[in-house]
Design a protein around this motif. Structure first.
Motif, PDB file in Angstrom:
ATOM      1  N   HIS A  81       0.944  -1.005  -0.197  1.00  0.00           N
ATOM      2  CA  HIS A  81      -0.096  -0.167  -0.188  1.00  0.00           C
ATOM      3  C   HIS A  81       0.986   1.373  -0.193  1.00  0.00           C
ATOM      4  O   HIS A  81       0.318   2.336  -0.249  1.00  0.00           O
ATOM      5  N   GLY A  82       2.320   1.170   0.508  1.00  0.00           N
ATOM      6  CA  GLY A  82       2.868   2.295   0.665  1.00  0.00           C
ATOM      7  C   GLY A  82       3.016   2.561  -0.827  1.00  0.00           C
ATOM      8  O   GLY A  82       3.941   4.010  -1.775  1.00  0.00           O
ATOM      9  N   LEU A  83       3.746   1.642  -1.607  1.00  0.00           N
ATOM     10  CA  LEU A  83       3.661   1.940  -3.369  1.00  0.00           C
ATOM     11  C   LEU A  83       3.157   2.426  -3.637  1.00  0.00           C
ATOM     12  O   LEU A  83       3.099   3.212  -4.736  1.00  0.00           O
ATOM     13  N   ALA A  84       2.089   1.598  -3.532  1.00  0.00           N
ATOM     14  CA  ALA A  84       0.157   2.079  -3.923  1.00  0.00           C
ATOM     15  C   ALA A  84       0.345   3.695  -3.700  1.00  0.00           C
ATOM     16  O   ALA A  84      -0.228   4.643  -5.088  1.00  0.00           O
ATOM     17  N   MET A  85       0.392   3.626  -2.426  1.00  0.00           N
ATOM     18  CA  MET A  85       0.300   5.241  -1.967  1.00  0.00           C
ATOM     19  C   MET A  85       1.367   6.243  -2.869  1.00  0.00           C
ATOM     20  O   MET A  85       1.073   7.301  -2.972  1.00  0.00           O
ATOM     21  N   ARG A  86       2.369   6.128  -2.894  1.00  0.00           N
ATOM     22  CA  ARG A  86       3.935   7.188  -3.689  1.00  0.00           C
ATOM     23  C   ARG A  86       3.179   7.131  -4.571  1.00  0.00           C
ATOM     24  O   ARG A  86       3.741   8.498  -5.314  1.00  0.00           O
ATOM     25  N   ILE A  87       3.105   6.464  -5.580  1.00  0.00           N
ATOM     26  CA  ILE A  87       3.148   6.464  -7.003  1.00  0.00           C
ATOM     27  C   ILE A  87       1.284   6.950  -7.290  1.00  0.00           C
ATOM     28  O   ILE A  87       1.537   7.876  -8.077  1.00  0.00           O
ATOM     29  N   THR A  88       0.181   6.719  -6.847  1.00  0.00           N
ATOM     30  CA  THR A  88      -0.753   7.588  -6.903  1.00  0.00           C
ATOM     31  C   THR A  88      -1.404   8.725  -5.760  1.00  0.00           C
ATOM     32  O   THR A  88      -1.407   9.884  -6.722  1.00  0.00           O
ATOM     33  N   ARG A  89      -0.657   8.670  -5.247  1.00  0.00           N
ATOM     34  CA  ARG A  89      -0.932  10.290  -3.793  1.00  0.00           C
ATOM     35  C   ARG A  89      -2.214  10.672  -3.974  1.00  0.00           C
ATOM     36  O   ARG A  89      -2.762  11.728  -4.109  1.00  0.00           O
ATOM     37  N   ASP A  90      -2.998   9.220  -3.828  1.00  0.00           N
ATOM     38  CA  ASP A  90      -4.397   9.687  -3.547  1.00  0.00           C
ATOM     39  C   ASP A  90      -4.794   8.742  -2.833  1.00  0.00           C
ATOM     40  O   ASP A  90      -4.593   6.991  -3.206  1.00  0.00           O
TER      41      ASP A  90
END
Lengths: 226, 236
Positions: A81-90
């Protein structure tokens, strides 16, 4: 009456599949991952104690074990989820990416080849590709969207790479790059920025960005090859 | 390394690094489905670059995310253990709704899935079967299913024995046209049988197969498990 079709298809039962594969279009010619991928110094277990646990959990997921899937989620969801947060910023888009990634992990675990021994990298790829696809779609749907400025990686974060053998090797190779090129690689990977986003955010022409990245990648590959 | 191979290797690297735009990403992903060399190059880059993932701080996902994932996959673990009957395919529709991003890929996958509907009551308007097949574990072996196709291409599957399947597996029905090599999914079977629509005009001689799949059916669109029963449609 003879059947043209064999009654069992054991060859299809465990076809290795990787994170980069989208849900595949129906294709009956199941393709096996080439053996040519160099795993010797990169995909082994040394210094990466989670790897064998992940492999075992994925194997149990492949047998339909939901409890193992839950354990895998508890272990890996914050990282993914950290990776997903960083890339989508949303928050909402990141949740979509992490959700989709875990569905894909469950459904494709039967195709994960434990012999390949890179379960962590497989999971990382699944969630990053999902997040990248979602982030790119947002660019198309909201052309004016400006990603917030990101901080450079702290030396602390970089030094964490040394905790695994593979990470230490990559860290050493990154260290040999010019600081600007290193920064490009790190921002591209962590933030999921496209060539044109990197060009805009760094104020450097697109062509230059592309060729810097390619040269950096070539240098990394050379440096990492045994 | 030749120029073309080097170009592909760099493309693979850019794909894994994440710098390609939407259409470039899609092109590489599509090509990797059939290009083993490109596919291997991507795998190698995934492993090379994966240590970079530690640079990103973990973030605890929202507490409801696990429930959402469970809903997408079907019945939750606890309820599943108590359920004697296997889940119907419809329940897994939550999965199709839930996977928000994979929309177009899923639409493509869904397009080949013809869901098995319950057998409707037979009325005067029902078509008479025009072809039938007996599905067995070996040619001439004890029959497991009777399949009847009518002139409209509707196929009705009647189970003849009870086929026990582990709670984490489903049976999926496939049709292989004469001379074909790609079985087409007709849907996931229910214990009570069901109705599926056959690809028209290729009925006679078509082979029908039932394979053992992960819950919810094959994730790839092609059989992934052993074919347990098979039979060939013959005209009546």
């Amino acid at each position: 009456m003879a059947l043209a079709y064999p009654l069992t298809m054991p060859a299809l039962a465990r076809t290795p599949i990787r994170g980069n594969m989208p849900l595949r279009r129906p294709s009956y010619s199941a393709r096996r991952l080439r053996e040519s991928v160099t795993l010797g110094s990169l995909g082994n277990d040394t210094g990466n104690s989670g790897e064998s646990t992940l492999r075992a959990l994925l194997e149990r997921c492949a047998q339909g074990d939901r409890q193992a899937f839950r354990t895998l989620y508890d272990m890996q969801a914050p990282r993914m989820h950290g990776l997903a947060m960083r890339i989508t910023r949303d928050t909402a888009l990141a949740a979509d990416a992490t959700h989709d990634a875990f569905i894909q992990v469950w459904r494709q675990s039967v195709r994960f080849d434990p012999e390949r021994g890179a379960a962590g990298a497989w999971l990382t790829s699944i969630v990053r590709y999902r997040a990248l696809d979602i982030a790119r779609r947002r660019i198309r749907e909201k052309p004016g969207y400006e990603p917030p400025e990101q901080e450079d990686e702290s030396p602390d974060a970089l030094s964490q790479m040394i905790s695994s053998t593979e990470g230490a090797a990559l860290h050493r190779c990154l260290d040999q790059l010019e600081p600007d090129r290193r920064k490009l690689i790190l921002r591209a990977y962590a933030d999921g920025l496209s060539h044109s986003e990197l060009s805009e955010s760094m104020g450097t022409p697109l062509g230059t960005i592309k060729s810097w990245i390619r040269r950096a990648l070539i240098a990394l590959k050379e440096c990492l090859s045994p | 390394m030749s120029g073309v191979a080097e170009e592909d290797d760099l493309r693979a690297a850019e794909y894994v690094l994440g710098t390609l735009d939407e259409s470039e990403r899609a092109t590489v992903a599509r090509r990797a489905e059939t290009d083993d060399v490109l596919n291997s190059a991507i795998a190698a880059w995934e492993i090379r670059l994966s240590p970079l993932a530690v640079l990103v701080s973990p973030v605890t996902p929202p507490p409801e995310l696990w429930r959402r994932i469970e809903q997408s996959l079907g019945a939750p673990v606890v309820a599943e253990a108590r359920r004697p009957a296997r889940r119907s395919f419809w329940e897994s529709l939550g999965f199709w709704r839930g996977v928000s991003g994979a929309g177009f890929a899923l639409a493509a996958a869904l397009a080949v899935l013809v869901l098995l509907r319950p057998v409707p009551p037979t009325g005067p308007s029902a078509n008479l079967p025009s072809a039938s097949a007996v599905l067995a574990a070996s040619p001439g072996g004890p029959p497991a299913y009777l399949a009847e196709a009518d002139t409209n291409g509707r196929l009705t599957l009647h189970p003849l024995t009870h086929v026990a399947v582990a709670s984490d597996r489903d049976l999926e029905l496939w049709a292989l046209p004469v001379g074909g090599t790609k079985p087409q999914s007709l849907g996931v079977l229910r214990a009570a049988g069901g109705v599926a629509t056959l690809p028209q005009a290729t009925q006679a001689g078509m082979q029908l197969m039932v394979s053992l799949e992960p819950r919810g059916g094959s994730p790839t669109g092609a059989p992934t498990g052993p074919v347990l029963f098979a039979g060939r449609l013959a005209r009546l």
